[in-house]
Design a protein around this motif. Sequence first.
Motif, PDB file in Angstrom:
ATOM      1  N   UNK A   1      -3.637 -14.926  -3.529  1.00 50.52           N
ATOM      2  CA  UNK A   1      -3.428 -13.482  -3.660  1.00 50.52           C
ATOM      3  C   UNK A   1      -2.768 -12.891  -2.416  1.00 50.52           C
ATOM      4  N   UNK A   2      -3.165 -13.342  -1.229  1.00 50.09           N
ATOM      5  CA  UNK A   2      -2.558 -12.836   0.002  1.00 50.09           C
ATOM      6  C   UNK A   2      -1.094 -13.220   0.120  1.00 50.09           C
ATOM      7  N   UNK A   3      -0.759 -14.410  -0.350  1.00 48.30           N
ATOM      8  CA  UNK A   3       0.630 -14.853  -0.329  1.00 48.30           C
ATOM      9  C   UNK A   3       1.499 -13.980  -1.232  1.00 48.30           C
ATOM     10  N   UNK A   4       1.019 -13.714  -2.443  1.00 50.12           N
ATOM     11  CA  UNK A   4       1.778 -12.844  -3.348  1.00 50.12           C
ATOM     12  C   UNK A   4       1.848 -11.422  -2.798  1.00 50.12           C
ATOM     13  N   UNK A   5       0.795 -10.985  -2.116  1.00 47.88           N
ATOM     14  CA  UNK A   5       0.819  -9.663  -1.488  1.00 47.88           C
ATOM     15  C   UNK A   5       1.948  -9.576  -0.468  1.00 47.88           C
ATOM     16  N   UNK A   6       2.107 -10.639   0.326  1.00 48.18           N
ATOM     17  CA  UNK A   6       3.156 -10.633   1.341  1.00 48.18           C
ATOM     18  C   UNK A   6       4.539 -10.570   0.704  1.00 48.18           C
ATOM     19  N   UNK A   7       4.742 -11.296  -0.386  1.00 48.94           N
ATOM     20  CA  UNK A   7       6.031 -11.258  -1.074  1.00 48.94           C
ATOM     21  C   UNK A   7       6.319  -9.870  -1.636  1.00 48.94           C
ATOM     22  N   UNK A   8       5.307  -9.285  -2.288  1.00 51.18           N
ATOM     23  CA  UNK A   8       5.507  -7.961  -2.877  1.00 51.18           C
ATOM     24  C   UNK A   8       5.669  -6.892  -1.808  1.00 51.18           C
ATOM     25  N   UNK A   9       4.939  -7.028  -0.708  1.00 56.41           N
ATOM     26  CA  UNK A   9       5.052  -6.047   0.369  1.00 56.41           C
ATOM     27  C   UNK A   9       6.452  -6.076   0.973  1.00 56.41           C
ATOM     28  N   UNK A  10       7.008  -7.266   1.129  1.00 57.93           N
ATOM     29  CA  UNK A  10       8.386  -7.366   1.624  1.00 57.93           C
ATOM     30  C   UNK A  10       9.351  -6.691   0.649  1.00 57.93           C
ATOM     31  N   UNK A  11       9.096  -6.870  -0.658  1.00 63.02           N
ATOM     32  CA  UNK A  11       9.941  -6.204  -1.645  1.00 63.02           C
ATOM     33  C   UNK A  11       9.808  -4.696  -1.602  1.00 63.02           C
ATOM     34  N   UNK A  12       8.581  -4.212  -1.419  1.00 62.67           N
ATOM     35  CA  UNK A  12       8.362  -2.769  -1.344  1.00 62.67           C
ATOM     36  C   UNK A  12       9.043  -2.169  -0.126  1.00 62.67           C
ATOM     37  N   UNK A  13       8.985  -2.882   0.989  1.00 64.30           N
ATOM     38  CA  UNK A  13       9.596  -2.361   2.217  1.00 64.30           C
ATOM     39  C   UNK A  13      11.123  -2.388   2.143  1.00 64.30           C
ATOM     40  N   UNK A  14      11.674  -3.126   1.178  1.00 61.36           N
ATOM     41  CA  UNK A  14      13.118  -3.178   1.032  1.00 61.36           C
ATOM     42  C   UNK A  14      13.685  -2.087   0.153  1.00 61.36           C
ATOM     43  N   UNK A  15      12.822  -1.256  -0.432  1.00 58.21           N
ATOM     44  CA  UNK A  15      13.285  -0.170  -1.304  1.00 58.21           C
ATOM     45  C   UNK A  15      13.568   1.074  -0.460  1.00 58.21           C
ATOM     46  N   UNK A  16      14.648   1.713  -0.745  1.00 56.08           N
ATOM     47  CA  UNK A  16      15.079   2.895   0.018  1.00 56.08           C
ATOM     48  C   UNK A  16      14.064   4.029  -0.142  1.00 56.08           C
ATOM     49  N   UNK A  17      13.557   4.536   0.980  1.00 56.25           N
ATOM     50  CA  UNK A  17      12.569   5.621   0.958  1.00 56.25           C
ATOM     51  C   UNK A  17      13.131   6.903   0.356  1.00 56.25           C
ATOM     52  N   UNK A  18      14.446   7.072   0.434  1.00 54.60           N
ATOM     53  CA  UNK A  18      15.039   8.315  -0.075  1.00 54.60           C
ATOM     54  C   UNK A  18      14.852   8.441  -1.583  1.00 54.60           C
ATOM     55  N   UNK A  19      14.795   7.309  -2.281  1.00 50.98           N
ATOM     56  CA  UNK A  19      14.574   7.340  -3.732  1.00 50.98           C
ATOM     57  C   UNK A  19      13.183   7.892  -4.032  1.00 50.98           C
ATOM     58  N   UNK A  20      12.197   7.408  -3.275  1.00 49.08           N
ATOM     59  CA  UNK A  20      10.823   7.867  -3.481  1.00 49.08           C
ATOM     60  C   UNK A  20      10.687   9.342  -3.120  1.00 49.08           C
ATOM     61  N   UNK A  21      11.304   9.743  -2.007  1.00 48.54           N
ATOM     62  CA  UNK A  21      11.222  11.149  -1.593  1.00 48.54           C
ATOM     63  C   UNK A  21      11.881  12.063  -2.613  1.00 48.54           C
ATOM     64  N   UNK A  22      12.994  11.615  -3.195  1.00 50.28           N
ATOM     65  CA  UNK A  22      13.676  12.424  -4.207  1.00 50.28           C
ATOM     66  C   UNK A  22      12.797  12.587  -5.444  1.00 50.28           C
ATOM     67  N   UNK A  23      12.095  11.524  -5.822  1.00 48.14           N
ATOM     68  CA  UNK A  23      11.200  11.598  -6.978  1.00 48.14           C
ATOM     69  C   UNK A  23      10.030  12.530  -6.691  1.00 48.14           C
ATOM     70  N   UNK A  24       9.523  12.494  -5.458  1.00 50.52           N
ATOM     71  CA  UNK A  24       8.424  13.386  -5.088  1.00 50.52           C
ATOM     72  C   UNK A  24       8.857  14.840  -5.121  1.00 50.52           C
TER      73      UNK A  24
ATOM     74  N   UNK B   1      -0.485  -5.006  -2.056  1.00 56.28           N
ATOM     75  CA  UNK B   1       0.775  -4.617  -1.417  1.00 56.28           C
ATOM     76  C   UNK B   1       0.995  -3.114  -1.493  1.00 56.28           C
ATOM     77  N   UNK B   2       0.672  -2.513  -2.644  1.00 56.08           N
ATOM     78  CA  UNK B   2       0.826  -1.065  -2.789  1.00 56.08           C
ATOM     79  C   UNK B   2      -0.123  -0.334  -1.843  1.00 56.08           C
ATOM     80  N   UNK B   3      -1.344  -0.836  -1.701  1.00 61.41           N
ATOM     81  CA  UNK B   3      -2.286  -0.217  -0.765  1.00 61.41           C
ATOM     82  C   UNK B   3      -1.760  -0.277   0.669  1.00 61.41           C
ATOM     83  N   UNK B   4      -1.255  -1.428   1.080  1.00 60.01           N
ATOM     84  CA  UNK B   4      -0.745  -1.551   2.444  1.00 60.01           C
ATOM     85  C   UNK B   4       0.555  -0.778   2.639  1.00 60.01           C
ATOM     86  N   UNK B   5       1.269  -0.518   1.558  1.00 59.48           N
ATOM     87  CA  UNK B   5       2.525   0.222   1.657  1.00 59.48           C
ATOM     88  C   UNK B   5       2.304   1.697   1.973  1.00 59.48           C
ATOM     89  N   UNK B   6       1.045   2.123   1.956  1.00 60.68           N
ATOM     90  CA  UNK B   6       0.740   3.522   2.265  1.00 60.68           C
ATOM     91  C   UNK B   6       0.614   3.771   3.766  1.00 60.68           C
TER      92      UNK B   6
END
Length: 288
Positions: free
Chosen positions: A166-189, A88-93
């Motif tokens: 593994x693919x099923x859990x990837x889909x669940x985690x990817x949905x969770x990752x896409x639900x996190x506000x990008x502004x938080x990540x940009x602020x940390x960067x 999920x982290x790989x696909x989130x890139x």
Amino acid sequence: MNKLEQLLPKLVLAPAFILGLAFIYGFMVWNGVLSVSVSRMLPNYEFVGLAQYERLFEMDRWWVALKNLAIFGFLYVGLSMALGIFLAILLDQKVRGEGFIRTIYLYPMALSFVVTGTAWKWILNPSDGLQKLVQDMGWTSFTFDWLVQSDMAIYCVVIAGVWQSAGFTMALFLAGLRGIDDSIIKAAQIDGASLPRIYWRIVLPAMRPVFFSTLMVLAHLSIKSFDLVMALTAGGPGYATDVPATFMYAMSFSRGQIGLGAASATIMLATVAAIVVPYLYSELRKKP
């Protein structure tokens, strides 16, 4: 007319509700009754208390089944979640061809556990599968015969299960990752945090509900691993890969020990309830 319109949905749903109540919860109660009876080939409602449960926990085969469930459950849940979050982290890139790659990862979940078990039985067969392929390529000393080793066969079940989920859990985690506000990540960067540190310190802790839900689903699937085990090893060699579900089937339908099989099924039901009920409570309770 208004009263009829209000009652109509209830009347439509009533037959399904009554049948579900009878055929699901009614059979649960009946199974519990059989587990405290002397039933063997046919139901016999003579009450014997907890005698079937005492017999159950005196059997070496039952303890082997519990041990295998612990091994399979721990590795299946742990590896599926670890591999799922990694993918999920790989696909989130925002990689190129994400849709195609995501479909490839999710494809195994479209298969039934029976198909998965049968396919991996061919792959892991020492005579015709991976071992023979590698040896035919010139590595004659290569061996991978876990499927026929009583102490290693359960890990073949783990491999097949993780491959499918593994693919099923990837889909669940990817949905969770896409639900996190990008502004938080940009602020940390902007503050100079590296990407691995951002995921470890910020993103993953924010996904605790997703982790918990995924854990509950996978734990539930690990207990209901009957079809995968039967298709891949049929509980063998001997009963080395027995799990409680296959034990229950063998006792009830192969050995004519209905009471003993019902007792094992009741233990499985209690285990599932111990996993599902806290999850439902946490999801359904009202927030203050």
